[in-house]
Design an enzyme around this catalytic site. Structure first.
Site, PDB file in Angstrom:
ATOM      1  N   HIS A  89       0.842  -1.191   0.000  1.00  0.00           N
ATOM      2  CA  HIS A  89       0.000   0.000   0.000  1.00  0.00           C
ATOM      3  C   HIS A  89       0.876   1.239   0.000  1.00  0.00           C
ATOM      4  O   HIS A  89       1.834   1.347   0.774  1.00  0.00           O
ATOM      5  CB  HIS A  89      -0.906   0.025   1.232  1.00  0.00           C
ATOM      6  CG  HIS A  89      -1.643   1.318   1.388  1.00  0.00           C
ATOM      7  ND1 HIS A  89      -1.401   2.208   2.411  1.00  0.00           N
ATOM      8  CD2 HIS A  89      -2.604   1.895   0.627  1.00  0.00           C
ATOM      9  CE1 HIS A  89      -2.186   3.262   2.276  1.00  0.00           C
ATOM     10  NE2 HIS A  89      -2.928   3.094   1.212  1.00  0.00           N
ATOM     11  N   SER A  90       0.586   2.178  -0.902  1.00  0.00           N
ATOM     12  CA  SER A  90       1.287   3.455  -0.976  1.00  0.00           C
ATOM     13  C   SER A  90       2.793   3.219  -1.158  1.00  0.00           C
ATOM     14  O   SER A  90       3.197   2.533  -2.101  1.00  0.00           O
ATOM     15  CB  SER A  90       0.970   4.284   0.276  1.00  0.00           C
ATOM     16  OG  SER A  90       1.412   5.613   0.147  1.00  0.00           O
ATOM     17  N   LEU A  91       3.636   3.729  -0.281  1.00  0.00           N
ATOM     18  CA  LEU A  91       5.071   3.489  -0.395  1.00  0.00           C
ATOM     19  C   LEU A  91       5.375   1.993  -0.456  1.00  0.00           C
ATOM     20  O   LEU A  91       6.314   1.569  -1.141  1.00  0.00           O
ATOM     21  CB  LEU A  91       5.810   4.127   0.787  1.00  0.00           C
ATOM     22  CG  LEU A  91       7.303   3.827   0.909  1.00  0.00           C
ATOM     23  CD1 LEU A  91       8.077   4.387  -0.275  1.00  0.00           C
ATOM     24  CD2 LEU A  91       7.861   4.365   2.220  1.00  0.00           C
ATOM     25  N   SER A  93       3.943  -0.124  -2.106  1.00  0.00           N
ATOM     26  CA  SER A  93       3.847  -0.571  -3.498  1.00  0.00           C
ATOM     27  C   SER A  93       5.209  -0.514  -4.173  1.00  0.00           C
ATOM     28  O   SER A  93       5.594  -1.427  -4.911  1.00  0.00           O
ATOM     29  CB  SER A  93       2.846   0.299  -4.269  1.00  0.00           C
ATOM     30  OG  SER A  93       1.555   0.190  -3.724  1.00  0.00           O
ATOM     31  N   ALA A 117      -1.403  -0.779  -4.352  1.00  0.00           N
ATOM     32  CA  ALA A 117      -2.516   0.129  -4.089  1.00  0.00           C
ATOM     33  C   ALA A 117      -2.002   1.525  -3.782  1.00  0.00           C
ATOM     34  O   ALA A 117      -1.050   1.695  -3.023  1.00  0.00           O
ATOM     35  CB  ALA A 117      -3.348  -0.386  -2.900  1.00  0.00           C
TER      36      ALA A 117
END
Length: 251
Positions: A89-91, A93, A117
């Site tokens: 998720h976010s970083l 990813s 994501a």
């Protein structure tokens, strides 16, 4: 030997598929604690705990991508081989993408799929937000604006002081990230975005398509940047469960 890097929620020694979860900036492995309850029993949620969080609070933080992913790769290779879906998720990813790239040629630990994501494609580089340079008070305001940080942390100065160093380090990780050209990953990539996420646009999510020579999908869900921990998280988990079921069928 118990790994400092990988936490099970809960341990499932009989699991046939591993879901390796990477948290976003400033977050800890605990964000994935509840996921096992909504996923098949033969899937083990294995969450990455980065230095500076939880029991690793006093360990040195990583502020550059390569040393972090090198250490994480070593930790994953020390695990028993198991069909693995990498989720970030976010970083997380970006970290997940770099981890998958390093593991691709492994005869035993190559991941079966990458799910990401709420982050632009690696080829597009850093989000270009130098939040790590802000003073503590200004960085705290940024966290309030982004949402996702527990209110009890924001309301208690002593907790905020403990949380800010890892948040700052993670923003530096993202800001200094530079993509290096390489072949597309030979595994499918599934991408999820929040319809109300103001930090990443749908075309930036769609650009992940360039990073796979296998299947690709993009799905936009209701919610903001933190949709995986909101109501849309149920839809996301359903997709992850389907991926795990597909892996089991072809195992």
């Amino acid at each position: 030997m118990k790994s400092r890097w990988l936490l099970r929620f809960p341990p499932r020694p009989e699991a046939r598929v591993r879901l390796l979860c990477l948290p976003g900036a400033g977050a800890a492995a605990a964000m994935y604690r509840s996921w096992s309850e909504l996923l098949p029993a033969d899937l083990e949620v294995c969450a990455v705990q980065l230095p500076g969080r939880g029991a690793r609070l006093r360990e040195a933080l990583y502020t550059a991508m390569d040393p972090l992913v090198d250490a994480l790769t070593e930790a994953v290779l020390a695990e028993p081989a198991l069909p693995t879906v990498v989720f970030g998720h976010s970083l997380g990813s970006l970290v997940g993408f770099e981890l998958a790239s390093r593991l691709t040629d492994s005869a035993t630990h190559a991941p079966s799929a990458l799910v990401v994501a709420a982050h632009r494609a690696p080829r597009l580089g850093s989000a270009g937000l130098p939040y790590h340079r802000l003073a503590d008070a200004d960085l705290a305001k940024v966290m309030v604006g982004l949402g996702g940080t527990p209110e009890e942390v924001l309301a208690r100065p002593e907790l905020l002081r403990l949380a800010l160093p890892s948040i700052r380090a993670d923003f530096e990780l993202d800001y200094t990230y530079r993509y290096r050209e390489r072949p597309a990953l030979p595994i499918p990539i599934s991408v999820f975005g929040g319809l109300g996420d103001t930090t990443v646009a749908e075309p930036e999510l769609a650009a992940w398509r360039e990073h796979t020579s296998a299947g690709f999908s993009l799905r936009m869900l209701p919610g903001d940047h933190f949709f995986p921990t909101g109501a849309s998280g149920v839809d996301l988990l359903a997709q992850l469960g389907e991926l795990a079921s597909d892996l089991l069928q072809h195992a």
